[in-house]
Design a protein around this motif. Structure first.
Motif, PDB file in Angstrom:
ATOM      1  N   ALA A 386      90.000  76.341  37.401  1.00  0.00           N
ATOM      2  CA  ALA A 386      89.517  75.423  36.378  1.00  0.00           C
ATOM      3  C   ALA A 386      89.089  76.220  35.167  1.00  0.00           C
ATOM      4  N   ILE A 387      89.279  75.635  33.991  1.00  0.00           N
ATOM      5  CA  ILE A 387      88.889  76.314  32.754  1.00  0.00           C
ATOM      6  C   ILE A 387      88.176  75.338  31.829  1.00  0.00           C
ATOM      7  N   MET A 388      87.325  75.899  31.013  1.00  0.00           N
ATOM      8  CA  MET A 388      86.763  75.162  29.887  1.00  0.00           C
ATOM      9  C   MET A 388      87.073  75.954  28.626  1.00  0.00           C
ATOM     10  N   ILE A 389      87.631  75.271  27.636  1.00  0.00           N
ATOM     11  CA  ILE A 389      87.916  75.915  26.353  1.00  0.00           C
ATOM     12  C   ILE A 389      86.661  75.806  25.500  1.00  0.00           C
ATOM     13  N   LEU A 390      86.099  76.938  25.131  1.00  0.00           N
ATOM     14  CA  LEU A 390      84.804  76.927  24.452  1.00  0.00           C
ATOM     15  C   LEU A 390      84.718  78.098  23.482  1.00  0.00           C
ATOM     16  N   ASP A 391      84.680  77.782  22.186  1.00  0.00           N
ATOM     17  CA  ASP A 391      84.486  78.794  21.141  1.00  0.00           C
ATOM     18  C   ASP A 391      83.078  78.635  20.573  1.00  0.00           C
ATOM     19  N   TYR A 392      82.296  79.698  20.647  1.00  0.00           N
ATOM     20  CA  TYR A 392      80.954  79.664  20.069  1.00  0.00           C
ATOM     21  C   TYR A 392      81.048  79.858  18.561  1.00  0.00           C
ATOM     22  N   PRO A 393      80.432  78.988  17.779  1.00  0.00           N
ATOM     23  CA  PRO A 393      80.382  79.234  16.328  1.00  0.00           C
ATOM     24  C   PRO A 393      79.350  80.303  16.000  1.00  0.00           C
ATOM     25  N   LYS A 394      79.175  80.600  14.735  1.00  0.00           N
ATOM     26  CA  LYS A 394      78.158  81.576  14.347  1.00  0.00           C
ATOM     27  C   LYS A 394      76.775  81.082  14.770  1.00  0.00           C
ATOM     28  N   GLU A 395      75.933  82.052  15.116  1.00  0.00           N
ATOM     29  CA  GLU A 395      74.616  81.695  15.636  1.00  0.00           C
ATOM     30  C   GLU A 395      73.796  80.920  14.613  1.00  0.00           C
ATOM     31  N   SER A 396      74.078  81.154  13.349  1.00  0.00           N
ATOM     32  CA  SER A 396      73.318  80.485  12.295  1.00  0.00           C
ATOM     33  C   SER A 396      73.517  78.973  12.289  1.00  0.00           C
ATOM     34  N   THR A 397      74.563  78.474  12.968  1.00  0.00           N
ATOM     35  CA  THR A 397      74.798  77.027  13.017  1.00  0.00           C
ATOM     36  C   THR A 397      73.786  76.321  13.901  1.00  0.00           C
ATOM     37  N   GLY A 398      73.147  77.065  14.801  1.00  0.00           N
ATOM     38  CA  GLY A 398      72.202  76.462  15.720  1.00  0.00           C
ATOM     39  C   GLY A 398      72.844  75.729  16.883  1.00  0.00           C
ATOM     40  N   GLU A 399      74.157  75.895  17.062  1.00  0.00           N
ATOM     41  CA  GLU A 399      74.875  75.152  18.109  1.00  0.00           C
ATOM     42  C   GLU A 399      75.022  75.927  19.414  1.00  0.00           C
ATOM     43  N   HIS A 400      74.540  77.150  19.465  1.00  0.00           N
ATOM     44  CA  HIS A 400      74.672  77.929  20.697  1.00  0.00           C
ATOM     45  C   HIS A 400      74.044  77.253  21.908  1.00  0.00           C
ATOM     46  N   ALA A 407      78.771  75.375  29.078  1.00  0.00           N
ATOM     47  CA  ALA A 407      79.232  76.503  29.902  1.00  0.00           C
ATOM     48  C   ALA A 407      78.543  76.519  31.253  1.00  0.00           C
ATOM     49  N   HIS A 408      77.247  76.292  31.277  1.00  0.00           N
ATOM     50  CA  HIS A 408      76.517  76.360  32.547  1.00  0.00           C
ATOM     51  C   HIS A 408      76.817  75.157  33.433  1.00  0.00           C
ATOM     52  N   ALA A 409      77.085  74.002  32.824  1.00  0.00           N
ATOM     53  CA  ALA A 409      77.507  72.846  33.620  1.00  0.00           C
ATOM     54  C   ALA A 409      78.832  73.142  34.307  1.00  0.00           C
ATOM     55  N   PHE A 410      79.735  73.749  33.574  1.00  0.00           N
ATOM     56  CA  PHE A 410      81.035  74.114  34.143  1.00  0.00           C
ATOM     57  C   PHE A 410      80.863  75.143  35.257  1.00  0.00           C
ATOM     58  N   ALA A 411      80.063  76.183  35.017  1.00  0.00           N
ATOM     59  CA  ALA A 411      79.853  77.229  36.017  1.00  0.00           C
ATOM     60  C   ALA A 411      79.235  76.655  37.283  1.00  0.00           C
ATOM     61  N   ASP A 412      78.306  75.705  37.125  1.00  0.00           N
ATOM     62  CA  ASP A 412      77.658  75.097  38.282  1.00  0.00           C
ATOM     63  C   ASP A 412      78.671  74.301  39.112  1.00  0.00           C
ATOM     64  N   SER A 413      79.539  73.540  38.430  1.00  0.00           N
ATOM     65  CA  SER A 413      80.558  72.765  39.155  1.00  0.00           C
ATOM     66  C   SER A 413      81.543  73.685  39.863  1.00  0.00           C
ATOM     67  N   ALA A 414      81.969  74.751  39.188  1.00  0.00           N
ATOM     68  CA  ALA A 414      82.915  75.690  39.795  1.00  0.00           C
ATOM     69  C   ALA A 414      82.319  76.312  41.055  1.00  0.00           C
ATOM     70  N   ARG A 415      81.026  76.647  41.011  1.00  0.00           N
ATOM     71  CA  ARG A 415      80.378  77.250  42.182  1.00  0.00           C
ATOM     72  C   ARG A 415      80.281  76.244  43.321  1.00  0.00           C
ATOM     73  N   ARG A 416      79.868  75.024  43.026  1.00  0.00           N
ATOM     74  CA  ARG A 416      79.670  74.033  44.081  1.00  0.00           C
ATOM     75  C   ARG A 416      80.972  73.629  44.762  1.00  0.00           C
ATOM     76  N   VAL A 419      85.744  76.617  43.182  1.00  0.00           N
ATOM     77  CA  VAL A 419      86.930  76.704  42.328  1.00  0.00           C
ATOM     78  C   VAL A 419      86.881  77.995  41.512  1.00  0.00           C
ATOM     79  N   THR A 420      88.016  78.670  41.400  1.00  0.00           N
ATOM     80  CA  THR A 420      88.120  79.868  40.559  1.00  0.00           C
ATOM     81  C   THR A 420      88.014  79.439  39.101  1.00  0.00           C
ATOM     82  N   GLY A 421      86.983  79.905  38.402  1.00  0.00           N
ATOM     83  CA  GLY A 421      86.691  79.370  37.076  1.00  0.00           C
ATOM     84  C   GLY A 421      86.735  80.387  35.951  1.00  0.00           C
ATOM     85  N   ALA A 422      87.044  79.895  34.760  1.00  0.00           N
ATOM     86  CA  ALA A 422      87.043  80.734  33.556  1.00  0.00           C
ATOM     87  C   ALA A 422      86.658  79.892  32.352  1.00  0.00           C
ATOM     88  N   ILE A 423      85.881  80.493  31.477  1.00  0.00           N
ATOM     89  CA  ILE A 423      85.624  79.933  30.146  1.00  0.00           C
ATOM     90  C   ILE A 423      86.531  80.687  29.190  1.00  0.00           C
TER      91      ILE A 423
END
Length: 708
Positions: A386-400, A407-416, A419-423
């Motif tokens: 399973a993969i999630m496509i995720l590009d982080y914008p610049k930190e100044s956007t405040g969207e991190h 990302a952590h929701a995806f990682a949690d699902s992959a662990r439970r 599933v072999t996972g990648a962002i």
């Protein structure tokens, strides 16, 4: 002379010393003033063992005590970095061997890569090393991220790890750049092998396979010094489930020339390397970035259990790109289940297109529970990866923080769901280091670059499927390549008649035929039944068509007599030294569905290779071939045939006739069996064409050359 008990004992001692070199408890550096920095680099890397400096002219260098001689060291070091000129390196290695050192890295150039005196100097180096393991010469060194030993001439950027990948490269500069890369690859080992005078790639693979902390092995090759040893080591890796990823340079004509001059190793035929890697389940990549991303995925996430992929994207555009890229790698996207669809309808807007790949829109963005529902909906149905496509914008956007939630929701699902996972970030530079480290720590691979990331996942899926197929067929023992004889330099070429008779004894189907004097050809044709073809037979005339020594579709005794006369005159003009004494008369086969060329080529390093391809006039035009190393299995032959560009013609392309694939495979296996039975003498074999018919297959021309 064969391998004696003394040789076996020396090899065993060297193997033990290689393990001392790779995992040292004590280190020595031998060289000038520059070696003092190496001590600090080891300490900064966390190495806690003993470190010695050896220099006969300085009592200390930059505050670090120097020992005047190797003999004066407090103990025999496990690993030694030798940074002195080539000639001096030989005497230093001799003294180290006498002291009982484990192994040495010969940093200097000026050995076999230079030819002439350098080749002789390298031979002397090996002789003086005795039972000690020597890496190089002409190599950059060794980093061990597991224990912090850095037998390395300059700074590096590698980090300490608990487990990870071992990378072996013939390029010191590539090794340096790999150590400096910021792609979150856990380097357990990074080794530059240089000339491979003693320790080659195969021996290093074998050593790394004994370490449970090595999860995958990367290899950069310009050429192999021992194909059979590599084959055996790669088969062992496949059995243990440790993937090997290979970057082979020297593909182009110019690249091959550079490889020959760079580290005195022959690049060889790229088609043969390709066949070798496919046979052994070795993943092949085309560039250093793909090498890094594939190793990262395998080491951090693992091997997917099947070829199905669940994909989540932050936009429809990204979802479309993923679908397009995955298709080229044969990756499947299982549809969203009814339960998953119902769950997604609770958190996504009505306009959302619920599919896999999924564009989850901006509605659940920043909502941990909603993001977890999206991930669970796709990951709960047992995809291989399973993969999630995720590009982080610049930190100044405040969207991190919102990106972190996804990302952590995806990682949690992959662990439970196991599933072999990648962002994956579409743009490599939009993966922040802290995010990559967090994902790596929870077993999710932070892949950088959409194309390279999808290719890495496709490669890992191919590896898993290939390994399962080989293990299920219990064919691991058949993986190492066939070792052929060395040959005497002289050879014997057999004419078409003799070649066909020899191959027929192994099951090759040949036309009904007679070999007669020219005057008897019409009567022989009458006995065989028309139409027939006639050919001049002579070991001096391997290429009959160019000499005008073939006539086809003859339907009467008179036509045969006239054809023999024409051929005799044509041969007299083309090759006056050839006397027409024998004529091969054969019953004509029916019109084929396809003409194949089947050959066996001999390479000193690879043994014997079976080459299959589209034959007849198409051979040079479309270059439609597949190469398989011997010994070969029938299922591999069938797969190679169907994988040809013209392979669809075998299975009734656009309503056409279906070929007798069983007969085709049986005839090719007969050729392979002959080759394997004559592996000590076979120089060349050519069946062209093998006519593929609706109810049979028949070889209408053949040539064999054996070592005399």
């Amino acid at each position: 002379m064969g391998h004696t008990p003394a040789d076996a004992n020396r090899d065993a001692l060297r193997a033990a010393n290689l393990r001392r070199l790779l995992n040292p408890a004590s280190i020595a550096f031998i060289g000038g003033r520059s070696i003092a920095g190496a001590v600090q680099r080891c300490r900064d890397f966390g190495f806690t063992g003993d470190i010695y400096l050896v220099n006969p002219t300085h009592a200390e260098i930059d505050g670090v005590r120097c020992h005047a001689s190797i003999a004066g060291l407090p103990s025999a070091p496990d690993a030694v970095f030798v940074a002195v000129p080539a000639v001096q390196t030989v005497s230093v290695v001799r003294d180290l061997a006498a002291r009982g050192a484990g192994g040495a890295i010969a940093y200097a150039s000026g050995f076999s890569e230079m030819g002439g005196d350098g080749t002789a100097l390298q031979a002397t180096l090996l002789e003086t090393a005795g039972e000690m393991a020597v890496l190089g010469p002409n190599c950059y060194g060794l980093l061990n991220g597991l224990n912090g030993s850095a037998l390395w001439p300059v700074a590096h950027g590698a980090a300490r790890v608990d487990e990870g990948v071992a990378v072996i490269t013939q390029s010191g500069n590539l090794a340096y750049n790999l150590s400096m890369s910021s792609r979150t690859v856990p380097f357990a080992y990074l080794v530059s092998v240089g000339n491979q005078a003693m320790i080659d790639v195969a021996q290093l693979i074998d050593a790394f396979l004994d370490n449970r902390k090595v999860r995958a092995i990367g290899v950069h090759l310009e050429g192999l010094t021992n194909v059979h040893a590599f084959s055996a080591a790669a088969a062992r890796a496949l059995a243990k489930g440790v993937p090997i990823v290979a970057l082979k340079s020297g593909v182009s004509k110019l690249g091959a020339q550079l490889a020959l001059s760079h580290t005195s190793s022959l690049a060889g035929s790229d088609a043969l390397y390709d066949a070798l890697f496919k046979r052994l389940g070795v993943i092949r990549v085309k560039d250093p970035v793909s090498l890094v991303e594939t190793l990262k995925f395998l080491s951090l996430a693992g091997v997917p259990k099947n070829g199905k992929l669940a994909a989540l994207a932050t936009s429809g555009g990204d979802a479309g790109l993923v679908a397009d890229l995955a298709e080229t790698h044969g990756i499947e996207f299982p549809p969203v289940t009814s339960q998953g669809r119902a769950a997604l309808q609770q958190v996504l807007p009505a306009y959302a297109n619920i599919a896999n790949p999924l564009d989850f829109t901006t509605t659940p963005w920043g909502n941990p529970d909603a993001m977890r529902v999206c991930c669970d909906a796709l990951l709960s149905d047992d995809p291989g990866a399973a993969i999630m496509i995720l590009d982080y914008p610049k930190e100044s956007t405040g969207e991190h923080p919102d990106c972190d939630i996804a990302a952590h929701a995806f990682a949690d699902s992959a662990r439970r769901y196991g599933v072999t996972g990648a962002i994956i970030s579409v743009f490599p530079d939009l993966t922040p280091p802290d995010h990559a480290a967090q994902m790596a720590a929870v077993g999710v691979a932070p892949l950088q670059g959409l194309s390279e990331g999808i290719a890495a996942i496709g490669a890992a899926m191919w590896y898993g499927a290939t390994r399962s197929r080989i293990l299920e067929a219990d064919s691991l023992s058949a993986l190492p390549v066939l070792q052929a004889g060395q040959g005497t330099g002289s050879s014997c070429l057999y004419d078409e008649w003799d070649s066909k008779r020899m191959l027929a004894e192994y099951g090759l189907t040949v036309p009904a035929s007679e070999l007669v004097p020219p005057a008897d050809a019409p009567a022989a044709a009458q006995r065989l039944g028309f139409p027939v073809c006639v050919k001049v037979v002579s070991e001096q005339l391997p290429h009959k068509t160019e000499a005008g020594a073939v006539a086809l579709k003859l339907d009467s005794p008179q036509a045969v007599a006239q054809a023999v006369e024409r051929m005799t005159q044509s041969v007299a003009q083309y090759a006056p030294e050839v006397k027409v004494k024998r004529i091969l008369v054969e019953r004509m086969a029916s019109a084929p569905i396809l003409e194949l060329i089947v050959g066996v080529k001999r390479e000193d390093d690879f043994g014997l290779a079976l080459v299959l391809g589209s034959g007849g006039v198409l051979v040079e035009l479309i270059r439609d071939t597949a190469t398989l190393l011997l010994p070969v299995r029938e299922e591999d032959v069938r797969a190679a045939l169907l994988g040809l560009k013209l392979g669809p013609l075998l299975t009734g392309y656009r309503g056409g006739r279906h070929a007798d694939l069983d007969a085709v495979a049986r005839n090719i296996m007969a050729i392979a069996k002959f080759a394997q039975a004559h592996a000590d003498r076979l120089m060349e074999l050519d069946v062209n064409p093998l006519l593929v018919l609706e109810h049979d297959a028949v070889a209408v021309d053949a040539l064999i050359r054996l070592d005399a």
